[in-house]
Design an enzyme around this catalytic site. Structure first.
Site, PDB file in Angstrom:
ATOM      1  N   SER A   1       0.843  -1.198   0.000  1.00  0.00           N
ATOM      2  CA  SER A   1       0.000   0.000   0.000  1.00  0.00           C
ATOM      3  C   SER A   1       0.876   1.243   0.000  1.00  0.00           C
ATOM      4  CB  SER A   1      -0.948  -0.023   1.213  1.00  0.00           C
ATOM      5  OG  SER A   1      -1.874   1.037   1.148  1.00  0.00           O
ATOM      6  N   THR A   2       0.791   2.072   1.043  1.00  0.00           N
ATOM      7  CA  THR A   2       1.512   3.340   1.085  1.00  0.00           C
ATOM      8  C   THR A   2       3.010   3.142   0.877  1.00  0.00           C
ATOM      9  OG1 THR A   2      -0.117   4.067   2.712  1.00  0.00           O
ATOM     10  CG2 THR A   2       1.825   5.455   2.407  1.00  0.00           C
TER      11      THR A   2
ATOM     12  N   HIS B   1      -2.702  -1.033  -3.344  1.00  0.00           N
ATOM     13  CA  HIS B   1      -3.832  -0.138  -3.120  1.00  0.00           C
ATOM     14  C   HIS B   1      -3.656   1.108  -3.981  1.00  0.00           C
ATOM     15  CE1 HIS B   1      -4.248  -2.018   1.162  1.00  0.00           C
ATOM     16  NE2 HIS B   1      -4.849  -2.748   0.248  1.00  0.00           N
TER      17      HIS B   1
ATOM     18  N   ASP C   1      -4.597  -4.485   6.370  1.00  0.00           N
ATOM     19  CA  ASP C   1      -5.017  -5.329   5.250  1.00  0.00           C
ATOM     20  C   ASP C   1      -3.893  -6.299   4.888  1.00  0.00           C
ATOM     21  OD1 ASP C   1      -6.547  -6.338   3.187  1.00  0.00           O
ATOM     22  OD2 ASP C   1      -5.871  -4.823   1.745  1.00  0.00           O
TER      23      ASP C   1
END
Length: 356
Positions: free
Chosen positions: A168-169, A194, A292
């Site tokens: 993600s990030t 993401h 997640d």
């Protein structure tokens, strides 16, 4: 600080961000005004538009990252430029909303505020973590809404291995570095990053055109085979699952609500890998905020899969890997530049069942 040439957009974004009392917003109409503000006060996060007069957002971002690196969230509808910004060091990208679609605006606003929180944590700002709450009243779903949990059942006809990656990030640069470590003969790879729906195609194309990456990279299509030497990026509009198909595997794209507030969800991908491949699968969880993938990676480990978490020192945000480690899901915790070699060492062992 919100930097956007539209006065209406600046005020709307300010109101949404300040709905979380953690934040106070200052406004700039273009990069030159932003520089004047930066000379007096340094914000914790910058929300940046791309198309602006006098200086475009990417030029400003390039200068900013050289002179004063800080968390930047790009707010745009331009996929190619969004991926470029992430490569330059922007922490997150979010697509501008359709302001005429009132039914989706609350969902977008909640996601946007969460993106700002993620960026603030990437900059090590003291921001409250209220993931347990449901932003905008939205229910928090588990992987059960997409794929019921069932135990792994081996199939004598399947011997191929598969790699599932969740990030993600900070993930754009991390995925680029990860893929450079895989040779053309590596097992098929499926990636959940993401990212907004319209941006994953541009991301996959950019990876595929990187001369340092030896594997082929493409955005996944429904029922596409997972093959040796190919990495598939799950589209931002659907959940991605690994399914058995003959003597190998294929990708299944599924509609449904966000899981762990994400679609695609790493938890869904990892659960499907555990069920389809068990000890023939490797799960890798990398930089990102939230949890997640932590539960899904634990299911993979329980099914006999190789499970790896990126270490804190090389993670932009150590949220997802930390949670996976806390739950006992990660067999190995390694730096980013050692993940591919760890997976390939596992792949080189002829007996998946006794590798551990």
């Amino acid at each position: 600080m919100v930097v956007d040439d539209s006065a209406v957009m600046r005020q709307r974004l300010k109101a949404i961000i300040e709905s979380d009392p953690t934040f106070r917003v200052v406004l700039a109409s273009d990069p030159y005004e932003a520089v004047a503000i930066l000379s007096k006060s340094v914000p914790g996060v910058i929300v940046l538009d791309v198309e602006m007069p006098r200086m475009d957002g990417l030029t400003f971002l390039r200068k900013l990252m050289r002179q004063h690196p800080m968390p930047v969230v790009l707010c745009t509808t331009q996929a190619e430029r969004a991926v470029t910004a992430l490569e330059m060091g922007a922490v997150e990208v979010i697509a501008k909303p359709d302001w005429t679609n009132a039914s989706r605006l609350n969902e977008w606003s909640a996601s946007f505020v969460e993106t700002i929180r993620n960026a603030a944590r990437a900059g090590r700002l003291p921001v409250r973590d209220d993931r347990a709450a449901s932003p905008g009243g939205e229910a928090r779903h588990s992987a059960d809404v997409i794929l019921p949990r069932v135990p792994f059942r081996p199939s004598p006809s399947i011997t191929d291995r598969v790699i599932a990656v969740g990030v993600s990030t900070g993930g754009v640069q991390a995925i680029q570095q990860l893929l450079t470590g895989f040779p053309p003969g590596c097992p098929g790879i499926v990636i959940v990053q993401h990212m907004p729906p319209d941006f994953t195609q541009a991301f996959a194309t950019r990876l595929n055109n990187d001369p340092k990456i030896q594997v082929e990279v493409a955005e996944a299509r429904h029922h596409e085979p997972i093959v040796v030497g190919r990495a598939l990026v799950i589209p931002g509009s659907a959940h991605g699952l690994i399914r058995r198909a003959g003597t190998g595997y294929r990708v299944e794209l599924a509609d449904g609500p966000p899981v762990c507030r994400h679609r695609p969800s790493v938890d869904v991908l990892f659960r499907s890998a555990a069920q389809a491949a068990g000890p023939l699968a490797a799960g890798v969880i990398m930089t990102g905020m939230g949890d997640d993938g932590a539960g899904g990676l634990l299911e993979m480990r329980e099914a006999g899969s190789l499970t790896i978490a990126q270490n804190e020192a090389t993670s932009v945000v150590f949220g997802m890997p930390r949670e996976a480690i806390r739950r006992g899901a990660a067999k190995y915790v390694v730096p980013l530049d050692a993940i591919a070699s760890t997976v390939m060492s596992w792949h080189a062992n002829p007996d998946a069942g006794t590798w551990f």
